[in-house]
Motif scaffolding. Structure first.
Motif, PDB file in Angstrom:
ATOM      1  N   PRO A  12     -74.143  12.764  30.875  1.00  0.00           N
ATOM      2  CA  PRO A  12     -73.314  12.446  29.916  1.00  0.00           C
ATOM      3  C   PRO A  12     -73.904  12.485  28.573  1.00  0.00           C
ATOM      4  O   PRO A  12     -75.035  11.976  28.301  1.00  0.00           O
ATOM      5  N   MET A  13     -73.271  12.495  27.458  1.00  0.00           N
ATOM      6  CA  MET A  13     -73.831  12.707  26.038  1.00  0.00           C
ATOM      7  C   MET A  13     -74.413  11.335  25.808  1.00  0.00           C
ATOM      8  O   MET A  13     -75.404  11.423  25.054  1.00  0.00           O
ATOM      9  N   PRO A  14     -73.849  10.157  26.035  1.00  0.00           N
ATOM     10  CA  PRO A  14     -74.661   8.846  25.561  1.00  0.00           C
ATOM     11  C   PRO A  14     -75.955   8.788  26.231  1.00  0.00           C
ATOM     12  O   PRO A  14     -77.079   8.360  25.402  1.00  0.00           O
ATOM     13  N   ALA A 105     -79.313  11.378  14.563  1.00  0.00           N
ATOM     14  CA  ALA A 105     -79.531  11.501  13.138  1.00  0.00           C
ATOM     15  C   ALA A 105     -78.238  10.795  12.625  1.00  0.00           C
ATOM     16  O   ALA A 105     -78.270   9.899  11.399  1.00  0.00           O
ATOM     17  N   THR A 106     -76.896  10.854  13.052  1.00  0.00           N
ATOM     18  CA  THR A 106     -75.695  10.185  12.600  1.00  0.00           C
ATOM     19  C   THR A 106     -75.836   8.916  12.784  1.00  0.00           C
ATOM     20  O   THR A 106     -75.508   8.094  11.892  1.00  0.00           O
ATOM     21  N   ALA A 110     -75.667   7.698   8.945  1.00  0.00           N
ATOM     22  CA  ALA A 110     -73.993   7.409   8.713  1.00  0.00           C
ATOM     23  C   ALA A 110     -73.750   5.976   8.832  1.00  0.00           C
ATOM     24  O   ALA A 110     -74.088   5.180   9.499  1.00  0.00           O
ATOM     25  N   PRO A 111     -72.774   5.603   7.746  1.00  0.00           N
ATOM     26  CA  PRO A 111     -72.331   4.563   7.702  1.00  0.00           C
ATOM     27  C   PRO A 111     -71.597   3.879   9.172  1.00  0.00           C
ATOM     28  O   PRO A 111     -71.111   4.746   9.994  1.00  0.00           O
ATOM     29  N   PRO A 112     -71.723   2.762   9.744  1.00  0.00           N
ATOM     30  CA  PRO A 112     -71.160   2.342  11.109  1.00  0.00           C
ATOM     31  C   PRO A 112     -69.873   2.688  11.143  1.00  0.00           C
ATOM     32  O   PRO A 112     -69.256   2.804  12.465  1.00  0.00           O
ATOM     33  N   THR A 113     -68.848   2.657  10.137  1.00  0.00           N
ATOM     34  CA  THR A 113     -67.465   2.573  10.020  1.00  0.00           C
ATOM     35  C   THR A 113     -66.818   4.040  10.072  1.00  0.00           C
ATOM     36  O   THR A 113     -65.949   4.421   9.993  1.00  0.00           O
ATOM     37  N   ALA A 114     -68.172   5.088   9.798  1.00  0.00           N
ATOM     38  CA  ALA A 114     -67.688   6.686   9.827  1.00  0.00           C
ATOM     39  C   ALA A 114     -66.864   7.168  11.102  1.00  0.00           C
ATOM     40  O   ALA A 114     -67.108   6.721  12.080  1.00  0.00           O
ATOM     41  N   SER A 115     -65.509   7.694  10.543  1.00  0.00           N
ATOM     42  CA  SER A 115     -64.740   7.911  11.359  1.00  0.00           C
ATOM     43  C   SER A 115     -64.021   9.130  11.497  1.00  0.00           C
ATOM     44  O   SER A 115     -63.207   9.757  12.106  1.00  0.00           O
ATOM     45  N   ALA A 134     -68.950  11.554  18.478  1.00  0.00           N
ATOM     46  CA  ALA A 134     -68.017  10.541  19.012  1.00  0.00           C
ATOM     47  C   ALA A 134     -68.720   9.361  19.916  1.00  0.00           C
ATOM     48  O   ALA A 134     -68.278   8.189  20.187  1.00  0.00           O
ATOM     49  N   ALA A 135     -70.214   9.699  20.547  1.00  0.00           N
ATOM     50  CA  ALA A 135     -71.046   8.903  21.077  1.00  0.00           C
ATOM     51  C   ALA A 135     -71.426   7.675  20.311  1.00  0.00           C
ATOM     52  O   ALA A 135     -71.750   6.833  20.942  1.00  0.00           O
ATOM     53  N   VAL A 136     -71.419   7.798  19.139  1.00  0.00           N
ATOM     54  CA  VAL A 136     -72.354   6.949  18.125  1.00  0.00           C
ATOM     55  C   VAL A 136     -71.197   6.570  17.096  1.00  0.00           C
ATOM     56  O   VAL A 136     -71.574   5.396  16.459  1.00  0.00           O
ATOM     57  N   ARG A 137     -70.136   6.928  16.813  1.00  0.00           N
ATOM     58  CA  ARG A 137     -69.435   6.594  15.826  1.00  0.00           C
ATOM     59  C   ARG A 137     -67.984   6.574  16.274  1.00  0.00           C
ATOM     60  O   ARG A 137     -67.477   7.224  17.249  1.00  0.00           O
ATOM     61  N   PRO A 138     -67.004   5.814  15.823  1.00  0.00           N
ATOM     62  CA  PRO A 138     -65.677   5.509  16.227  1.00  0.00           C
ATOM     63  C   PRO A 138     -64.530   6.514  15.663  1.00  0.00           C
ATOM     64  O   PRO A 138     -63.961   6.240  14.551  1.00  0.00           O
TER      65      PRO A 138
END
Length: 298
Positions: A12-14, A105-106, A110-115, A134-138
């Motif tokens: 799985p990606m995560p 890298a993201t 990237a900011p925690p809230t990057a959507s 998508a595995a690291v940001r909402p």
């Protein structure tokens, strides 16, 4: 030999993102012996290998790359360790680990809230770029652009089934696609920059994973010159293979000694903000990381 479907089911990606993150930490710590990638026929045949001192395990991957073929990449991954050997189809390993490093890298830059994600390119690598971010940001919205309109629609059809809560949109141009993005992923075989730096927001993280030859360039020189930080998977590899990095350094727009390797950046993460860039040509430690997961799970 593990098939592509079996590789996909087992990783799985995560889990891939976590494994690749650990591999880059080990790479920075000197745990890997990783020779430069061998390239033949102008990049049409590639060989990558890595040995991990702590485990005594090695991974060797061979690839055939034909950009006008579907799939463009064919190959085999061999894992050898003191406890045995494993052989796997390398197509899924390559796309998953390339997505995973963008995820690492993201997550770092990237900011925690990057959507809002923009993806340029709709080839074999594109779906795993979306999965990894998508595995690291909402993610709430993904905008895609490719010169091949039908391929974009096919990709969206697949991704909507996996991510029903995300809104998927098609942009008429690359500049339109990136104009409101928090994160951009470039996964093309372009020989010239695919968007204008002026089209980017002031705060955005850009991943570029498509180019792997000196003749290929996805990123505009102006972005590399003005970015708050440019992180690479490996400086020596990018100076041999990443066309946009080679070009920017040769013109003086980017100082080679300003490049930060991902493994080092993970040990001292900077605060997000501004424009940040991650450029990857792919290193064998990534393949090793996924091969280890496969060996543990079979």
């Amino acid at each position: 030999m593990l098939t592509a479907a079996e590789v996909r089911k087992l990783i799985p990606m995560p889990d891939a993102v976590a494994a690749v993150r650990t591999a880059f930490t080990d790479l920075a710590a000197g745990e890997f012996t990783q020779p430069a990638r061998l390239s033949f026929g102008g990049g049409r045949a590639l060989v990558m290998s890595a040995y991990h001192a702590g485990s005594g395990a090695a991974a060797v991957k061979t690839l055939s790359v034909e950009l006008d073929r579907s799939p463009a990449i064919l190959g085999t991954l061999v894992w050898s360790s003191p406890s045995g050997q494993l052989v796997a189809d390398a197509i899924e390993v390559t796309t998953i680990r390339t997505g995973a490093v963008s995820g690492v890298a993201t997550d770092l830059l990237a900011p925690p809230t990057a959507s809002r994600l923009a993806v340029l390119g709709a080839g074999a690598q594109a779906a795993d770029q979306v999965r990894a971010v998508a595995a690291v940001r909402p993610l709430s919205a993904v905008t895609l652009h490719s010169r091949n309109a039908s391929r974009v629609l096919d990709l969206i059809s697949v991704l909507r089934q996996e991510f029903p809560a995300i809104e998927f949109m098609v942009a008429e141009s690359a500049n339109d696609a990136v104009s409101a993005a928090d994160v951009v992923c470039c996964a093309t075989s372009a020989s010239e920059p695919v968007f204008d730096a002026a089209s980017l927001p002031d705060n955005v993280h850009v991943n570029a994973i498509g180019s792997y030859l000196p003749s290929m360039r996805e990123l505009p020189e102006e972005l590399l010159a003005s970015a708050r930080v440019v992180v690479v998977d490996e400086v020596s590899a990018c100076m041999e293979e990443a066309g946009e990095i080679i070009h920017a350094v040769s013109t003086g727009s980017l100082a080679r000694d300003s490049l930060v390797e991902l493994g080092s950046a993970l040990s001292a993460p900077a605060s997000p903000g501004g424009r940040t860039v991650f450029k990857s040509v792919g290193v064998a430690a990534q393949d090793w990381a996924l091969a280890r997961l496969l060996a543990e799970r079979t």
